[in-house]
Design an enzyme around this catalytic site. Structure first.
Site, mmCIF file in Angstrom:
data_model
loop_
_atom_site.group_PDB
_atom_site.id
_atom_site.type_symbol
_atom_site.label_atom_id
_atom_site.label_comp_id
_atom_site.label_asym_id
_atom_site.label_seq_id
_atom_site.Cartn_x
_atom_site.Cartn_y
_atom_site.Cartn_z
ATOM 1 N N MET A 1 3.460 4.237 1.569
ATOM 2 C CA MET A 1 4.923 3.861 1.438
ATOM 3 C C MET A 1 5.222 2.747 0.892
ATOM 4 O O MET A 1 6.436 2.678 0.207
ATOM 5 C CB MET A 1 5.267 4.198 3.021
ATOM 6 C CG MET A 1 5.238 5.693 3.236
ATOM 7 S SD MET A 1 6.127 5.800 4.875
ATOM 8 C CE MET A 1 5.393 5.046 6.095
ATOM 9 N N HIS A 2 4.455 1.403 1.141
ATOM 10 C CA HIS A 2 4.912 0.153 0.607
ATOM 11 C C HIS A 2 4.932 0.221 -0.742
ATOM 12 O O HIS A 2 5.736 -0.340 -1.719
ATOM 13 C CB HIS A 2 4.063 -0.895 1.155
ATOM 14 C CG HIS A 2 4.424 -1.355 2.401
ATOM 15 N ND1 HIS A 2 4.016 -2.405 3.130
ATOM 16 C CD2 HIS A 2 5.401 -0.828 3.373
ATOM 17 C CE1 HIS A 2 4.489 -2.609 4.237
ATOM 18 N NE2 HIS A 2 5.319 -1.696 4.505
ATOM 19 N N GLU A 3 3.921 1.190 -1.499
ATOM 20 C CA GLU A 3 4.053 1.113 -2.800
ATOM 21 C C GLU A 3 5.195 1.786 -3.569
ATOM 22 O O GLU A 3 5.520 1.358 -4.900
ATOM 23 C CB GLU A 3 2.850 1.985 -3.459
ATOM 24 C CG GLU A 3 1.331 0.915 -2.931
ATOM 25 C CD GLU A 3 1.407 -0.335 -3.928
ATOM 26 O OE1 GLU A 3 1.561 -0.263 -5.007
ATOM 27 O OE2 GLU A 3 1.159 -1.338 -3.397
ATOM 28 N N THR B 1 9.733 0.299 3.961
ATOM 29 C CA THR B 1 9.080 1.101 5.238
ATOM 30 C C THR B 1 8.382 0.114 6.091
ATOM 31 O O THR B 1 7.665 -0.844 5.742
ATOM 32 C CB THR B 1 8.385 2.407 4.609
ATOM 33 O OG1 THR B 1 7.556 1.843 3.876
ATOM 34 C CG2 THR B 1 9.496 3.311 4.140
ATOM 35 N N PHE C 1 8.481 -1.001 -1.541
ATOM 36 C CA PHE C 1 8.481 -2.214 -1.274
ATOM 37 C C PHE C 1 8.845 -3.328 -2.487
ATOM 38 O O PHE C 1 9.294 -4.216 -2.655
ATOM 39 C CB PHE C 1 7.107 -3.025 -0.639
ATOM 40 C CG PHE C 1 7.498 -3.950 0.207
ATOM 41 C CD1 PHE C 1 7.908 -5.296 0.114
ATOM 42 C CD2 PHE C 1 6.832 -3.913 1.691
ATOM 43 C CE1 PHE C 1 8.332 -6.309 0.976
ATOM 44 C CE2 PHE C 1 7.109 -4.817 2.513
ATOM 45 C CZ PHE C 1 7.633 -6.024 2.373
#
Length: 249
Positions: free
Chosen positions: A229-231, A137, A234
């Site tokens: 969101m990265h957690e 994201t 990604f």
């Protein structure tokens, strides 16, 4: 201030020009480019006579965004995009910033330019918020700045789809920026800068601070949500594969 990656000079009284010129990396976020930009804007903050900044690139490139090593470092949990506050340099600058995006603006490189107070695009150049093509994201406050600067519909489309758009296509889509032939972008930006430099510095700074206050206030929450969101997105194996495949291509 001049380095191999970034040049800062006062091209005319009151007009400062920051040129990203890391030809080896095509103005991706190499360590040299990032350090050069941070140092340049630090010098601008201390500059006594600067009234306006023109931020531009070289040739066909404005900025190519994150490097392969940088993206893999985030994937592996060794860094986060907030470790160095590159993205909001133009937003936090006290004087107006004009992004003369004559060349391609890719991913974070496109977002970097959108934080400027004025944006001028090149008709022939490509612009993309291509985060989702890599499977993660967006970051850098892209989820906040794209819809606000481009409009909700186009901003969400670019974020979700991650596609490429020529400047000419964005002009047809109604972006609220000047879109000019590539060779006319920097001259037009400098002309605009001359006009701004005729105004009192104290008034320019006061009005800019007032105009960008909503963006500055909204950015921290957007960054917090993007990191969350990265957690989720990604650190998956698919992201590493996509990064390797796309940079290999």
């Amino acid at each position: 201030m001049t380095t191999t990656a970034v040049d800062l000079c006062e091209v005319e009284p009151g007009v400062l020009q920051v040129t990203m010129q890391d030809r080896r990396s095509k103005n991706s976020f190499s360590a040299e480019l990032v350090d050069g930009l941070i140092n340049a804007f630090s010098e601008i903050q201390a500059h006594r006579t600067g009234k306006v900044v023109v931020l531009t690139g070289f040739g066909n490139y404005f900025s190519s965004g994150g490097t392969q090593d940088g993206l893999l470092a985030i994937h592996e949990g060794r860094s986060r995009f907030t470790d160095l506050n590159l993205y909001s340099l133009a937003l936090e600058c006290e004087v107006p910033v004009i992004a003369a995006m004559q060349g391609h603006g890719i991913g974070g490189g496109f977002v970097l330019g959108l934080y400027a107070d004025f944006v001028i695009l090149g008709r022939e150049s490509l612009y993309t918020a291509n985060f989702m093509r890599y499977g993660f994201t967006p970051g850098m406050g892209a989820t906040m700045i794209l819809p606000r600067k481009l409009g909700l519909g186009l901003g969400q489309e670019m974020l979700l789809n991650g596609g490429n758009y020529r400047g000419a296509e964005l002009a047809v889509r109604g972006v609220p920026f000047r879109v000019l032939p590539r060779g006319e972008v920097l001259p037009q930006a400098l002309q605009l800068a001359r006009e701004l430099a005729q105004k009192p510095a104290v008034s320019l700074k006061a009005l800019k601070a007032h105009l960008v206050r909503p963006l500055r206030e909204a950015l921290p929450q957007a960054i917090e949500q993007e990191l969350a969101m990265h957690e989720m997105t990604f650190h998956r194996a698919e992201v590493k594969q996509r990064v390797s495949d796309l940079f290999g291509a």
